[in-house]
Design a protein around this motif. Structure first.
Motif, PDB file in Angstrom:
ATOM      1  N   ARG A   1      15.779 -12.153   6.495  1.00 19.01           N
ATOM      2  CA  ARG A   1      15.605 -13.014   5.329  1.00 19.01           C
ATOM      3  C   ARG A   1      16.537 -12.555   4.212  1.00 19.01           C
ATOM      4  N   LYS A   2      17.106 -13.511   3.508  1.00 21.32           N
ATOM      5  CA  LYS A   2      18.014 -13.193   2.417  1.00 21.32           C
ATOM      6  C   LYS A   2      17.377 -13.690   1.123  1.00 21.32           C
ATOM      7  N   PHE A   3      16.949 -12.726   0.279  1.00 30.57           N
ATOM      8  CA  PHE A   3      16.281 -13.062  -0.962  1.00 30.57           C
ATOM      9  C   PHE A   3      17.293 -13.160  -2.099  1.00 30.57           C
ATOM     10  N   ILE A   4      17.149 -14.151  -2.932  1.00 28.41           N
ATOM     11  CA  ILE A   4      17.905 -14.224  -4.178  1.00 28.41           C
ATOM     12  C   ILE A   4      17.153 -13.438  -5.244  1.00 28.41           C
ATOM     13  N   HIS A   5      15.820 -13.569  -5.224  1.00 27.79           N
ATOM     14  CA  HIS A   5      14.940 -12.771  -6.090  1.00 27.79           C
ATOM     15  C   HIS A   5      13.671 -12.480  -5.296  1.00 27.79           C
ATOM     16  N   GLN A   6      13.268 -11.213  -5.249  1.00 22.60           N
ATOM     17  CA  GLN A   6      12.044 -10.844  -4.541  1.00 22.60           C
ATOM     18  C   GLN A   6      11.079 -10.218  -5.542  1.00 22.60           C
ATOM     19  N   GLY A   7      10.139 -11.024  -6.024  1.00 23.78           N
ATOM     20  CA  GLY A   7       9.156 -10.557  -6.996  1.00 23.78           C
ATOM     21  C   GLY A   7       7.823 -10.219  -6.362  1.00 23.78           C
ATOM     22  N   ILE A   8       7.603 -10.634  -5.129  1.00 25.16           N
ATOM     23  CA  ILE A   8       6.362 -10.326  -4.420  1.00 25.16           C
ATOM     24  C   ILE A   8       6.596  -9.058  -3.619  1.00 25.16           C
ATOM     25  N   ALA A   9       5.890  -8.021  -4.004  1.00 21.98           N
ATOM     26  CA  ALA A   9       6.072  -6.724  -3.338  1.00 21.98           C
ATOM     27  C   ALA A   9       5.475  -6.761  -1.943  1.00 21.98           C
ATOM     28  N   GLU A  10       6.218  -6.284  -0.992  1.00 22.37           N
ATOM     29  CA  GLU A  10       5.748  -6.201   0.388  1.00 22.37           C
ATOM     30  C   GLU A  10       5.831  -4.762   0.871  1.00 22.37           C
ATOM     31  N   ARG A  11       5.484  -3.840   0.002  1.00 18.22           N
ATOM     32  CA  ARG A  11       5.577  -2.437   0.381  1.00 18.22           C
ATOM     33  C   ARG A  11       4.192  -1.905   0.742  1.00 18.22           C
ATOM     34  N   ASN A  12       4.213  -0.844   1.513  1.00 18.82           N
ATOM     35  CA  ASN A  12       2.968  -0.201   1.901  1.00 18.82           C
ATOM     36  C   ASN A  12       2.345   0.469   0.679  1.00 18.82           C
ATOM     37  N   PHE A  13       1.027   0.609   0.705  1.00 17.64           N
ATOM     38  CA  PHE A  13       0.357   1.246  -0.417  1.00 17.64           C
ATOM     39  C   PHE A  13      -0.871   2.011   0.071  1.00 17.64           C
ATOM     40  N   GLU A  14      -1.314   2.922  -0.774  1.00 15.76           N
ATOM     41  CA  GLU A  14      -2.567   3.635  -0.565  1.00 15.76           C
ATOM     42  C   GLU A  14      -3.146   3.958  -1.935  1.00 15.76           C
ATOM     43  N   ARG A  15      -4.379   3.533  -2.159  1.00 15.49           N
ATOM     44  CA  ARG A  15      -5.043   3.776  -3.438  1.00 15.49           C
ATOM     45  C   ARG A  15      -6.410   4.385  -3.167  1.00 15.49           C
ATOM     46  N   LYS A  16      -6.738   5.426  -3.933  1.00 19.32           N
ATOM     47  CA  LYS A  16      -8.018   6.114  -3.764  1.00 19.32           C
ATOM     48  C   LYS A  16      -8.864   5.934  -5.009  1.00 19.32           C
ATOM     49  N   PHE A  17     -10.157   5.729  -4.786  1.00 17.80           N
ATOM     50  CA  PHE A  17     -11.131   5.619  -5.855  1.00 17.80           C
ATOM     51  C   PHE A  17     -12.189   6.688  -5.641  1.00 17.80           C
ATOM     52  N   GLN A  18     -12.536   7.404  -6.694  1.00 20.21           N
ATOM     53  CA  GLN A  18     -13.586   8.406  -6.625  1.00 20.21           C
ATOM     54  C   GLN A  18     -14.911   7.704  -6.912  1.00 20.21           C
ATOM     55  N   LEU A  19     -15.836   7.763  -5.974  1.00 15.85           N
ATOM     56  CA  LEU A  19     -17.125   7.103  -6.121  1.00 15.85           C
ATOM     57  C   LEU A  19     -18.161   8.086  -6.639  1.00 15.85           C
ATOM     58  N   GLY A  20     -19.122   7.576  -7.380  1.00 14.91           N
ATOM     59  CA  GLY A  20     -20.213   8.404  -7.870  1.00 14.91           C
ATOM     60  C   GLY A  20     -21.189   8.725  -6.753  1.00 14.91           C
ATOM     61  N   ASP A  21     -22.108   9.624  -7.054  1.00 11.78           N
ATOM     62  CA  ASP A  21     -23.132   9.977  -6.074  1.00 11.78           C
ATOM     63  C   ASP A  21     -23.970   8.752  -5.731  1.00 11.78           C
ATOM     64  N   HIS A  22     -24.290   8.610  -4.465  1.00 11.27           N
ATOM     65  CA  HIS A  22     -25.155   7.557  -3.936  1.00 11.27           C
ATOM     66  C   HIS A  22     -24.553   6.161  -4.043  1.00 11.27           C
ATOM     67  N   VAL A  23     -23.241   6.038  -4.223  1.00 13.23           N
ATOM     68  CA  VAL A  23     -22.586   4.734  -4.244  1.00 13.23           C
ATOM     69  C   VAL A  23     -22.130   4.411  -2.828  1.00 13.23           C
ATOM     70  N   LYS A  24     -22.557   3.262  -2.339  1.00 11.59           N
ATOM     71  CA  LYS A  24     -22.260   2.835  -0.971  1.00 11.59           C
ATOM     72  C   LYS A  24     -21.417   1.564  -1.003  1.00 11.59           C
ATOM     73  N   VAL A  25     -20.536   1.423  -0.019  1.00 13.26           N
ATOM     74  CA  VAL A  25     -19.746   0.207   0.134  1.00 13.26           C
ATOM     75  C   VAL A  25     -20.596  -0.791   0.906  1.00 13.26           C
ATOM     76  N   LEU A  26     -20.824  -1.970   0.317  1.00 10.06           N
ATOM     77  CA  LEU A  26     -21.649  -2.989   0.961  1.00 10.06           C
ATOM     78  C   LEU A  26     -20.832  -3.923   1.850  1.00 10.06           C
ATOM     79  N   ALA A  27     -19.742  -4.454   1.293  1.00  5.95           N
ATOM     80  CA  ALA A  27     -18.962  -5.445   2.033  1.00  5.95           C
ATOM     81  C   ALA A  27     -17.567  -5.536   1.449  1.00  5.95           C
ATOM     82  N   ALA A  28     -16.679  -6.161   2.213  1.00  2.00           N
ATOM     83  CA  ALA A  28     -15.311  -6.410   1.751  1.00  2.00           C
ATOM     84  C   ALA A  28     -14.879  -7.774   2.262  1.00  2.00           C
TER      85      ALA A  28
END
Length: 148
Positions: A86-113
């Motif tokens: 693909r040849k982009f003239i402008h690429q504003g939508i990032a398509e890079r890999n990522f990893e983000r971490k969130f510190q959860l409080g005690d007794h916090v559970k993930v219900l759904a995504a």
């Protein structure tokens, strides 16, 4: 960077030893990138939602893991070779890999995504065990020490 002396807190607060370790962990964490943008909202007293803008990622390219009070969300873009044609003239939508971490409080559970319209929503809930909830203590309800 400044160091904070928490020793005055230890004299007046009992049982908050983990507070110092949490503050140390927050100070030590590597600076996280700003991609992808996210919101954290309180839906109720004990219910929360993290919403991340992950445009261009499909469900099978996203990974959500919860371990030891840490929530890790990562995205790995597949088929990078197809994008080289693909040849982009402008690429504003990032398509890079990522990893983000969130510190959860005690007794916090993930219900759904869920993934809808390029937004990844992760629902969380704090479930306080019955033993840790406040309880009323009756005065004069009997002797606690047997035999007296």
């Amino acid at each position: 960077m400044r160091t904070v002396d928490l020793s005055p807190l230890y004299r007046s607060f009992i049982g908050f030893d983990h507070l110092a370790s949490l503050m140390d962990a927050a100070a030590r964490t590597d600076k996280q990138p700003s991609f992808p943008p996210y919101n954290i909202e309180a839906l109720d007293n004990d219910k929360y939602r993290i919403t991340m803008a992950v445009a261009g990622f499909s469900e099978n390219e996203l990974s959500i893991e919860s371990e030891n009070n840490t929530l890790k969300v990562s995205g790995t873009k597949a088929n990078k070779d197809e994008n080289s044609e693909r040849k982009f003239i402008h690429q504003g939508i990032a398509e890079r890999n990522f990893e983000r971490k969130f510190q959860l409080g005690d007794h916090v559970k993930v219900l759904a995504a869920g993934l809808e319209n390029g937004l990844l929503s992760i629902d969380l809930e704090r479930e306080i065990p019955e033993a840790l909830k406040p309880r009323k203590i009756q005065i004069g309800a009997g002797n606690l020490i047997e035999g007296k």
